[in-house]
Design a protein around this motif. Sequence first.
Motif, short mmCIF file in Angstrom:
data_model
loop_
_atom_site.label_atom_id
_atom_site.label_comp_id
_atom_site.label_asym_id
_atom_site.label_seq_id
_atom_site.Cartn_x
_atom_site.Cartn_y
_atom_site.Cartn_z
N TRP A 53 0.86 -1.19 0.00
CA TRP A 53 0.00 0.00 0.00
C TRP A 53 0.89 1.23 0.00
CZ3 TRP A 53 -5.41 -0.07 0.04
CH2 TRP A 53 -6.00 -1.33 0.17
N ASN A 54 0.38 2.32 -0.55
CA ASN A 54 1.13 3.57 -0.51
C ASN A 54 0.18 4.71 -0.21
OD1 ASN A 54 0.40 5.05 -3.14
ND2 ASN A 54 0.84 2.98 -3.82
N VAL A 55 0.75 5.79 0.25
CA VAL A 55 -0.02 7.00 0.54
C VAL A 55 0.18 7.96 -0.62
CG1 VAL A 55 -0.29 8.96 2.09
CG2 VAL A 55 0.12 6.67 3.03
N ALA A 56 -0.93 8.38 -1.19
CA ALA A 56 -0.92 9.36 -2.28
C ALA A 56 -1.84 10.50 -1.86
CB ALA A 56 -1.39 8.72 -3.58
N GLY A 57 -1.25 11.60 -1.42
CA GLY A 57 -2.05 12.70 -0.91
C GLY A 57 -2.74 12.27 0.38
N ASN A 58 -4.05 12.30 0.37
CA ASN A 58 -4.82 11.91 1.55
C ASN A 58 -5.46 10.53 1.39
OD1 ASN A 58 -6.67 12.66 -0.39
ND2 ASN A 58 -8.09 13.56 1.05
N ARG A 59 -4.88 9.71 0.52
CA ARG A 59 -5.46 8.40 0.25
C ARG A 59 -4.45 7.29 0.48
NH1 ARG A 59 -9.29 8.56 -4.56
NH2 ARG A 59 -7.92 6.99 -5.44
N LEU A 60 -4.96 6.17 0.98
CA LEU A 60 -4.17 4.94 1.12
C LEU A 60 -4.59 4.05 -0.04
CD1 LEU A 60 -2.26 3.20 2.86
CD2 LEU A 60 -4.31 2.35 4.04
N GLU A 61 -3.65 3.69 -0.90
CA GLU A 61 -3.98 3.01 -2.16
C GLU A 61 -3.16 1.75 -2.38
OE1 GLU A 61 -4.98 6.90 -4.91
OE2 GLU A 61 -3.01 5.98 -5.08
N ARG A 62 -3.78 0.83 -3.12
CA ARG A 62 -3.06 -0.35 -3.60
C ARG A 62 -3.75 -0.85 -4.87
NH1 ARG A 62 -1.52 -6.20 -0.81
NH2 ARG A 62 -0.57 -7.00 -2.71
N ARG A 63 -2.94 -1.30 -5.82
CA ARG A 63 -3.44 -1.90 -7.06
C ARG A 63 -3.21 -3.40 -6.99
NH1 ARG A 63 -1.50 -2.32 -12.93
NH2 ARG A 63 -3.41 -1.97 -14.12
N PHE A 64 -4.27 -4.16 -7.21
CA PHE A 64 -4.21 -5.62 -7.17
C PHE A 64 -4.35 -6.15 -8.60
CE2 PHE A 64 -5.81 -4.27 -3.07
CZ PHE A 64 -5.14 -5.09 -2.18
N ILE B 15 -6.89 -0.53 8.92
CA ILE B 15 -7.58 -1.76 9.32
C ILE B 15 -8.18 -2.44 8.10
CG2 ILE B 15 -9.61 -2.63 10.55
CD1 ILE B 15 -8.98 -0.44 12.71
N CYS B 16 -8.87 -1.67 7.28
CA CYS B 16 -9.47 -2.25 6.08
C CYS B 16 -8.41 -2.73 5.10
CB CYS B 16 -10.42 -1.26 5.42
SG CYS B 16 -11.97 -1.06 6.32
N ALA B 17 -7.31 -2.00 4.98
CA ALA B 17 -6.21 -2.43 4.11
C ALA B 17 -5.69 -3.79 4.55
CB ALA B 17 -5.10 -1.40 4.10
N ALA B 18 -5.50 -3.98 5.85
CA ALA B 18 -5.01 -5.26 6.37
C ALA B 18 -6.00 -6.38 6.08
CB ALA B 18 -4.74 -5.16 7.86
N ARG B 19 -7.28 -6.11 6.22
CA ARG B 19 -8.30 -7.13 5.96
C ARG B 19 -8.34 -7.48 4.47
NH1 ARG B 19 -11.72 -8.46 9.93
NH2 ARG B 19 -11.42 -7.36 11.90
N ILE B 20 -8.18 -6.49 3.62
CA ILE B 20 -8.18 -6.73 2.17
C ILE B 20 -6.92 -7.49 1.76
CG2 ILE B 20 -8.06 -5.56 -0.07
CD1 ILE B 20 -9.96 -3.43 1.22
N ASP B 21 -5.79 -7.20 2.37
CA ASP B 21 -4.58 -7.96 2.11
C ASP B 21 -4.78 -9.43 2.44
OD1 ASP B 21 -3.16 -5.80 1.16
OD2 ASP B 21 -2.00 -5.51 3.01
N ALA B 22 -5.42 -9.72 3.57
CA ALA B 22 -5.68 -11.10 3.97
C ALA B 22 -6.60 -11.78 2.96
CB ALA B 22 -6.28 -11.15 5.35
N LEU B 23 -7.60 -11.07 2.48
CA LEU B 23 -8.49 -11.59 1.45
C LEU B 23 -7.70 -11.93 0.19
CD1 LEU B 23 -11.30 -12.09 0.11
CD2 LEU B 23 -11.29 -9.64 -0.44
N PHE B 24 -6.87 -11.01 -0.25
CA PHE B 24 -6.08 -11.21 -1.48
C PHE B 24 -5.14 -12.40 -1.33
CE2 PHE B 24 -2.47 -10.14 -4.30
CZ PHE B 24 -3.15 -10.11 -5.51
N ALA B 25 -4.49 -12.50 -0.19
CA ALA B 25 -3.54 -13.60 0.04
C ALA B 25 -4.24 -14.95 0.12
CB ALA B 25 -2.75 -13.34 1.32
N GLY B 26 -5.46 -14.97 0.59
CA GLY B 26 -6.16 -16.23 0.81
C GLY B 26 -7.12 -16.66 -0.27
N ARG B 27 -7.18 -15.92 -1.38
CA ARG B 27 -8.16 -16.27 -2.40
C ARG B 27 -7.78 -17.56 -3.12
NH1 ARG B 27 -4.60 -13.41 -4.97
NH2 ARG B 27 -4.52 -13.35 -7.22
N ALA B 28 -8.79 -18.26 -3.61
CA ALA B 28 -8.58 -19.55 -4.30
C ALA B 28 -7.75 -19.33 -5.56
CB ALA B 28 -9.92 -20.17 -4.65
N GLY B 29 -6.81 -20.22 -5.79
CA GLY B 29 -6.01 -20.16 -7.01
C GLY B 29 -4.92 -19.12 -6.97
N ALA B 30 -4.71 -18.51 -5.80
CA ALA B 30 -3.69 -17.46 -5.71
C ALA B 30 -2.30 -18.05 -5.84
CB ALA B 30 -3.82 -16.72 -4.38
#
Length: 114
Positions: free
Chosen positions: A34-45, A99-114
């Motif tokens: 994740w990175n901070v761009a201005g006032n936003r926390l962003e990540r591209r999946f 908090i939401c970023a961490a939860r989304i990371d866990a989702l991404f790491a645990g998805r089927a076929g990853a």
Amino acid sequence: MSAAVPLIERHCVEGAAALDAAAIAALLAQVPGWNVAGNRLERRFAFRDFHDTMAFVNALAWIVHRENHHPELQVSYKHCTVAFTTHSAGNALSENDFICAARIDALFAGRAGA
């Protein structure tokens, strides 16, 4: 909440306060990619195909709905960009974003076929 509690185990709170630069840097270290761009926390999946992308987006929607903290999404064929900011904190970053970023990371790491 105590910094000793991992982000993934925390929940968003209503009225979360804006974070200062030191707090942002400390929390950012806990969400690699994740990175901070201005006032936003962003990540591209990146995904294999559109179906994989949409499955992720649908699961993400359920997670953020339960946390009552909703991101901006840009969805395309094989990518999804997620961006958080906390409107109630003056469009600044709050702990809720991380908090939401961490939860989304866990989702991404645990998805089927990853």
